[in-house]
Write a protein that holds these residues in place. Structure first.
Motif, PDB file in Angstrom:
ATOM      1  N   GLU A   6       3.809  -3.236  52.168  1.00  0.00           N
ATOM      2  CA  GLU A   6       4.445  -2.871  53.439  1.00  0.00           C
ATOM      3  C   GLU A   6       4.347  -1.369  53.697  1.00  0.00           C
ATOM      4  N   LEU A   7       4.633  -0.599  52.645  1.00  0.00           N
ATOM      5  CA  LEU A   7       4.635   0.849  52.826  1.00  0.00           C
ATOM      6  C   LEU A   7       3.242   1.393  53.111  1.00  0.00           C
ATOM      7  N   ALA A   8       2.247   0.822  52.412  1.00  0.00           N
ATOM      8  CA  ALA A   8       0.876   1.272  52.654  1.00  0.00           C
ATOM      9  C   ALA A   8       0.470   1.002  54.106  1.00  0.00           C
ATOM     10  N   SER A   9       0.776  -0.211  54.607  1.00  0.00           N
ATOM     11  CA  SER A   9       0.423  -0.559  55.990  1.00  0.00           C
ATOM     12  C   SER A   9       1.118   0.359  56.982  1.00  0.00           C
ATOM     13  N   VAL A  10       2.416   0.568  56.739  1.00  0.00           N
ATOM     14  CA  VAL A  10       3.196   1.316  57.715  1.00  0.00           C
ATOM     15  C   VAL A  10       2.802   2.793  57.721  1.00  0.00           C
ATOM     16  N   GLU A  11       2.615   3.360  56.547  1.00  0.00           N
ATOM     17  CA  GLU A  11       2.204   4.769  56.500  1.00  0.00           C
ATOM     18  C   GLU A  11       0.826   4.956  57.115  1.00  0.00           C
ATOM     19  N   SER A  12      -0.031   3.966  56.906  1.00  0.00           N
ATOM     20  CA  SER A  12      -1.351   4.043  57.517  1.00  0.00           C
ATOM     21  C   SER A  12      -1.236   4.006  59.047  1.00  0.00           C
ATOM     22  N   LEU A  13      -0.323   3.168  59.541  1.00  0.00           N
ATOM     23  CA  LEU A  13      -0.099   3.135  60.994  1.00  0.00           C
ATOM     24  C   LEU A  13       0.424   4.495  61.494  1.00  0.00           C
ATOM     25  N   PHE A  14       1.404   5.047  60.786  1.00  0.00           N
ATOM     26  CA  PHE A  14       1.956   6.343  61.198  1.00  0.00           C
ATOM     27  C   PHE A  14       0.847   7.391  61.318  1.00  0.00           C
ATOM     28  N   ARG A  15      -0.038   7.398  60.308  1.00  0.00           N
ATOM     29  CA  ARG A  15      -1.114   8.401  60.328  1.00  0.00           C
ATOM     30  C   ARG A  15      -2.109   8.129  61.450  1.00  0.00           C
ATOM     31  N   ARG A  16      -2.494   6.850  61.563  1.00  0.00           N
ATOM     32  CA  ARG A  16      -3.478   6.466  62.578  1.00  0.00           C
ATOM     33  C   ARG A  16      -2.985   6.814  63.977  1.00  0.00           C
ATOM     34  N   GLU A  17      -1.697   6.569  64.202  1.00  0.00           N
ATOM     35  CA  GLU A  17      -1.154   6.772  65.553  1.00  0.00           C
ATOM     36  C   GLU A  17      -0.527   8.154  65.713  1.00  0.00           C
ATOM     37  N   ALA A  18      -0.668   8.983  64.689  1.00  0.00           N
ATOM     38  CA  ALA A  18      -0.114  10.341  64.737  1.00  0.00           C
ATOM     39  C   ALA A  18       1.381  10.344  65.029  1.00  0.00           C
TER      40      ALA A  18
END
Lengths: 277, 277
Positions: free
Chosen positions: B236-248
């Protein structure tokens, strides 16, 4: 904003959250006739941040011709020195008390970054706090009476007497599990204690409020409604206060109190111990 | 309770809520190796109450052989005098700072009972505060996205990353309207931003947490569940952090922070102004 006397820019500055500086600065300013334009600078730990702050302090001085007031707590020596050299009246909110404690305990203080707010930072307390908040949310506004045996206190009162903010504050700040239950239309007409509350009598605590203040608050929510009318407010309050007296439920009037004051008074009157500091 | 060095009884004493004394006393004690057994005496305005307090202070001294520490703020002179004559080390939390401000402003202070916590005591601020709390309650945990145009900030994160307590604290303390939205199972598998959030991108703020800490918190809630498993938390954390980075989307790690620190950091990073002091 206070509205008498001098006007000043006021900065709360810390290498932590600045909550202590704000809290203390507020109380101190409350003793002076000063209109305060307040701004908070938390986490001032770097040269970059303190330089930015000093620019703002110096601009304030140039703009207003009087020095701004700075309530601060800074651990790092050179950041502290920079701040003290700015065009402001600087007040270290801790210095004097730390010096006295140091003398009395005969012990060296160890100033540390960000140990400024200990509420619920260790794991057990964190869980207690979160559990209290969740319990209180689940028992807000009469939504549920499940597990009320786990409640530390049960707040009763008419709609808009301050139950919800008081409950949440008591959960967040004191770690207490709070049920709050509103008296609504049906209850008001034939007011009695819910049978569910009988065995929890010792946990019951009432909030009441002046009719004028209740009308004002309800008008703000639903202007022109029956709900906000003086007549309705008077009637509800009379019934509820009569119930509180009849059933010997302790109660306080919240009209001129902040949420902090209501919560502290309830805690004291109910003889409750806080679970958190 | 801190667990090093000396052990002392500590009393927070005030003719108001004692919130200022508690806040300041905590920070000061944080600098010393002292195990503190803490107790608060608010609203000490009468002889009766101060006498009761002094009895407790003197008992503590007799029991422990060392003086308890008293962090206090008392306005009424004879109550103050009584307290200072007790067997305690007494620290006036305001005295030194008030004296300095008095000198700098060349103005006499007017100590007043119970002006100690100004949050939301005047009517407009009261309404702002209540409105913020209600808005935030109505938008907790993704329950509703109605009126999100009125949000000051939208917190995103996995279940148990600290969204609810942070939202409530920001509402209560800063007067901000907070939406919080959890990423849950379905979201996690094909993680994307809700279309509803697109036009509110500038309000989005992420909370994340270390996998070990998340497992610990979830275990506390549902021991042995998939939900609490290291694997699930990591994913969950990997997916969410990746989203945060991708979407700035700006985000912070809440693992070692108190609710106060998370809230203050979010406020600062998001460049938000508080609506209340």
């Amino acid at each position: 904003m206070k509205n008498l006397g001098q006007s000043r820019d006021v900065f709360y500055v810390s290498d932590g959250t600045a909550i202590t500086c704000e809290t203390l600065g507020h109380v101190v300013l409350g003793q002076f006739s000063v209109t305060a334009r307040e701004k908070t600078f938390p986490f001032v730990e770097s040269d970059h941040k303190v330089d930015e702050l000093i620019r703002e302090i110096n601009q304030s001085y140039e703009r207003n011709g009087v020095k701004p007031l700075v309530f601060f707590s800074i651990v790092v020596p050179h950041i502290r020195t920079k701040l003290l050299a700015s065009c402001a009246h600087c007040y270290d909110v801790l210095e004097s008390v730390v010096a006295q404690v140091k003398g009395d305990l005969n012990m060296e203080p160890k100033p540390q970054l960000q140990r400024s707010h200990s509420v619920a930072k260790d794991s057990d307390k964190y869980f207690d706090r979160i559990a209290a908040i969740e319990y209180t949310l689940a028992h807000d506004d009469g939504v549920s009476l499940k597990n009320i045996d786990q409640a530390d206190i049960i707040l009763l009162g008419v709609s808009r007497s301050g139950k919800t903010p008081t409950s949440l504050y008591m959960a967040m700040q004191f770690g207490l599990r709070v049920v709050n239950y509103p008296f609504i239309d049906d209850d008001i007409k034939r007011l009695r204690l819910l049978p569910e509350f009988e065995i929890h009598r010792h946990k019951l605590f009432g909030l009441t409020i002046d009719p004028e203040r209740l009308t004002e608050i309800r008008e703000n929510r639903l202007a022109g409604s029956d709900y906000a009318s003086t007549e309705q407010c008077l009637q509800e309050l009379a019934s509820v206060e009569s119930l509180f007296r009849r059933e010997a439920i302790p109660y306080i009037n919240t009209s001129s109190l902040s949420v902090e004051e209501i919560s502290t008074r309830v805690l004291e009157r109910a003889g409750l111990k806080r679970r958190l500091f």
